[in-house]
Design an enzyme around this catalytic site. Structure first.
Site, mmCIF file in Angstrom:
data_model
loop_
_atom_site.group_PDB
_atom_site.id
_atom_site.type_symbol
_atom_site.label_atom_id
_atom_site.label_comp_id
_atom_site.label_asym_id
_atom_site.label_seq_id
_atom_site.Cartn_x
_atom_site.Cartn_y
_atom_site.Cartn_z
ATOM 1 N N LYS A 187 0.882 -1.178 0.000
ATOM 2 C CA LYS A 187 0.000 0.000 0.000
ATOM 3 C C LYS A 187 0.911 1.218 0.000
ATOM 4 C CE LYS A 187 -1.935 2.920 2.140
ATOM 5 N NZ LYS A 187 -1.637 4.340 1.835
ATOM 6 N N GLU A 262 9.760 1.137 10.859
ATOM 7 C CA GLU A 262 10.855 2.102 10.681
ATOM 8 C C GLU A 262 10.196 3.467 10.740
ATOM 9 O OE1 GLU A 262 12.857 4.831 9.196
ATOM 10 O OE2 GLU A 262 12.911 3.758 7.291
ATOM 11 N N CYS A 296 13.591 10.530 7.433
ATOM 12 C CA CYS A 296 13.362 10.127 8.827
ATOM 13 C C CYS A 296 14.606 10.294 9.677
ATOM 14 C CB CYS A 296 12.847 8.688 8.884
ATOM 15 S SG CYS A 296 13.804 7.582 7.866
ATOM 16 N N GLU A 394 9.339 16.174 15.424
ATOM 17 C CA GLU A 394 9.818 15.932 14.064
ATOM 18 C C GLU A 394 9.091 16.864 13.093
ATOM 19 O OE1 GLU A 394 8.932 12.161 12.121
ATOM 20 O OE2 GLU A 394 11.000 12.087 11.429
HETATM 21 P P1 ADP Z 1 2.474 10.877 7.063
HETATM 22 O O1 ADP Z 1 1.545 11.513 8.058
HETATM 23 O O2 ADP Z 1 3.787 11.508 7.038
HETATM 24 O O3 ADP Z 1 1.863 10.688 5.721
HETATM 25 P P2 ADP Z 1 1.843 8.242 7.961
HETATM 26 O O4 ADP Z 1 2.469 7.420 9.019
HETATM 27 O O5 ADP Z 1 0.475 8.762 8.225
HETATM 28 O O6 ADP Z 1 2.829 9.423 7.637
HETATM 29 O O7 ADP Z 1 1.788 7.463 6.579
HETATM 30 C C1 ADP Z 1 2.631 6.426 6.203
HETATM 31 C C2 ADP Z 1 1.804 5.358 5.526
HETATM 32 O O8 ADP Z 1 0.877 4.834 6.477
HETATM 33 C C3 ADP Z 1 0.959 5.836 4.352
HETATM 34 O O9 ADP Z 1 0.972 4.835 3.336
HETATM 35 C C4 ADP Z 1 -0.422 5.964 4.949
HETATM 36 O O10 ADP Z 1 -1.463 5.825 4.007
HETATM 37 C C5 ADP Z 1 -0.434 4.807 5.926
HETATM 38 N N1 ADP Z 1 -1.408 4.915 7.030
HETATM 39 C C6 ADP Z 1 -1.870 6.030 7.622
HETATM 40 N N2 ADP Z 1 -2.760 5.740 8.582
HETATM 41 C C7 ADP Z 1 -2.884 4.390 8.622
HETATM 42 C C8 ADP Z 1 -3.652 3.462 9.393
HETATM 43 N N3 ADP Z 1 -4.488 3.873 10.337
HETATM 44 N N4 ADP Z 1 -3.501 2.142 9.157
HETATM 45 C C9 ADP Z 1 -2.639 1.709 8.209
HETATM 46 N N5 ADP Z 1 -1.914 2.524 7.434
HETATM 47 C C10 ADP Z 1 -2.002 3.856 7.628
#
Ligand code: ADP
Length: 493
Positions: A187, A262, A296, A394
């Site tokens: 994803k 990570e 990161c 961050e």
């Molecule tokens: P950012 O806020 O910098 O985009 P995230 O940690 O939200 O960082 O996003 C990293 C990845 O995690 C993206 O692919 C995002 O779609 C996914 N993501 C965000 N929320 C969820 C969730 N609740 N469950 C699974 N994947 C998620």
């Protein structure tokens, strides 16, 4: 219109499930943007729970019954080598797509991202047929046993990645997973779906059978969430924010999935008075401004020894002010656009916090760059204390905090006063000091007189809130395999 380097043709916008490119079940799409202009560049299939379910089932089928289940380890390695070659053959196209959708400068993508993607596949192609078990010398009084271990794939791996290195994060996830014989459902981040789709197309050409690599696009709260909760998924590999990791950890608990994370950082970079200042300034620049600070392990807290503080700061400021920000397709550009309007707003908000709430001194940048797209000037704050928000939270943008320190004890203590532990760096000519920092700072990577050096063979990951498990190297092979112990009763002779 013919595709040019600056306007590469976007041809792949669907999900890849069981070897077929498909629209989302709902028929819905979401927009992908060019951060340098704010323009919409594609409408991408928006996967949700139903699409994830089909992808997981296809990955399960490929794992247990498809041709992949008959592939030898060497066959898997060959596919990874072929994929590495295809990546280099399509290097220009991949680089242009990454620049278009992420906003990072073409010279960095061509120099770093694309070759590292190929090297990652090549490196794990090499591991595939060398990932062996052991023979175990068990106690003879138990009987006459032959005991051995073997490595088996974990199974169906859900992989959720961020937008800062869209292609490279896909490669870090796929390389070890595929070398170990798993099947995957990726994803990508909703901000940057395009290059993972191109990589998936190349993977098909490289010989990975249908269902081995599935890519479902969509939002974290829907597609990502469904992947984490799906009972048919054995492991989640995640890169992103620690707050998302906390949600994933909770959601993965019901099905007791294996997880590896990570996550973020607030990495300390320590400059001692005896350092080569030219090198230290160049390292500090790379540390915080590489990839627009969307890294990161960005060296966002610079600890400078009192006696050289002013000299270092004036050189660092001069370097930041001559750092070239602008059109990421221009080969001379050193810093491109922040990935999204949301990130751009967040970075500018933190600059405000630094100026007003924290009352640090902004000595360079401190504002948006230009009037089109999502560009931020390379920004430096001085007079920062370690307890300020800009020193603890961050920002994920081109914003450096410069702090002072007195001696080794002081700097190790300050460096470790953070929730994170991803990376650290030190500049000094004194080997004793270098080792004291390398030993004293709780971080997954320590760079001595360098920053941001990466190699697929070198493990990478974090202590504390920066994650668990290590990507790259042999360590990632551990993450993607189960150990099976087999006892064979040979009977008494
Ligand atoms: P950012 O806020 O910098 O985009 P995230 O940690 O939200 O960082 O996003 C990293 C990845 O995690 C993206 O692919 C995002 O779609 C996914 N993501 C965000 N929320 C969820 C969730 N609740 N469950 C699974 N994947 C998620």
């Amino acid at each position: 219109m013919a595709a040019t380097l600056e306007s590469p043709k976007v041809t792949l916008t669907k999900n890849l499930i069981n070897g077929e490119w498909c629209d989302a079940d709902s028929g819905r799409t979401f927009e992908a943007f060019n951060p340098a202009t704010g323009d919409v560049i594609a409408h991408v299939a928006e996967g949700e729970a139903g699409d994830i379910d089909r992808a997981v089932k296809s990955a399960r089928e490929a794992l247990e019954n498809g041709p992949w289940s008959k592939f030898s380890a060497r066959d898997r390695g060959r596919c990874l080598f072929k994929l590495a070659d295809l990546v280099m053959q399509h290097a220009d196209e991949l680089a242009a797509l990454e620049v278009l959708n992420n906003g990072k400068p073409i010279r960095e993508v061509s120099f770093a991202d694309v070759p590292l993607v190929a090297e990652t596949f090549r490196y794990y192609g090499g591991w595939a047929d060398k990932w062996t078990g052991d023979t175990i010398p068990v106690d003879r009084t138990l009987g006459n046993f032959f005991c051995y271990t073997k490595r088996e794939p974990v199974g169906v791996c859900g992989q959720i990645i961020p937008w800062n290195f869209p292609m490279l994060m896909a490669a870090w996830k796929w390389g070890p997973a595929l070398a170990c014989g798993n099947t995957v459902v990726l994803k990508p981040a909703e901000q940057t779906p395009l290059t993972a789709l191109k990589l998936a197309e190349l993977a098909t050409e490289a010989g990975f059978p249908p269902g081995v690599i599935n890519v479902v696009n969509g939002f974290g709260e829907l597609a990502g969430d469904a992947l984490v909760k799906h009972p048919g998924v054995d492991k989640i590999g995640f890169t992103g924010e620690y707050k998302t990791a906390q949600i994933i950890m909770r959601n993965a608990a019901d099905t007791l999935k294996r997880t590896s994370f990570e996550l973020g950082g607030k990495s300390p970079a320590v400059v001692f008075a005896d350092a080569d200042l030219d090198e230290a300034v160049a390292g500090a620049m790379t540390g915080i401004f590489f990839n627009q600070g969307e890294v990161c392990c960005a060296g966002s807290r610079l600890f400078v020894e009192d006696s050289i503080h002013d000299e270092f700061l004036s050189r660092f400021k001069a370097a930041a002010e001559s750092h070239k920000v602008g059109n990421p397709f221009d080969k001379s550009t050193q810093q491109g656009a922040q990935v999204s309007k949301e990130q751009y707003d967040k970075v500018l908000r933190y600059i405000d916090i630094g100026k007003n709430e924290d009352k640090a001194t902004c000595v360079a940048g401190g504002a948006a760059h230009g009037d089109k797209g999502w560009f931020v000037k390379p920004t430096i704050f001085a007079d920062v204390r370690n307890d300020m928000r800009i020193a603890q939270e961050e920002i994920f943008g081109p914003v450096a905090s410069v702090l002072r320190f007195k001696d080794m004890n002081d700097v190790v203590k300050q460096a470790n006063t953070t929730m994170y532990g991803l990376a650290a760096a030190v500049w000094t000519k004194d080997i004793t000091k270098a080792f004291a920092i390398a030993d004293g700072v709780r971080a997954g990577t320590v760079w001595v007189n360098c920053y941001n050096t990466f190699d697929p063979a070198a493990p990478f990951g974090g202590f504390k809130f920066s994650g668990s498990g290590r990507e790259n190297g042999k360590d990632a092979m551990e993450l993607y395999s189960e150990v099976k112990t087999v006892w064979v009763n040979l009977g008494e002779r």
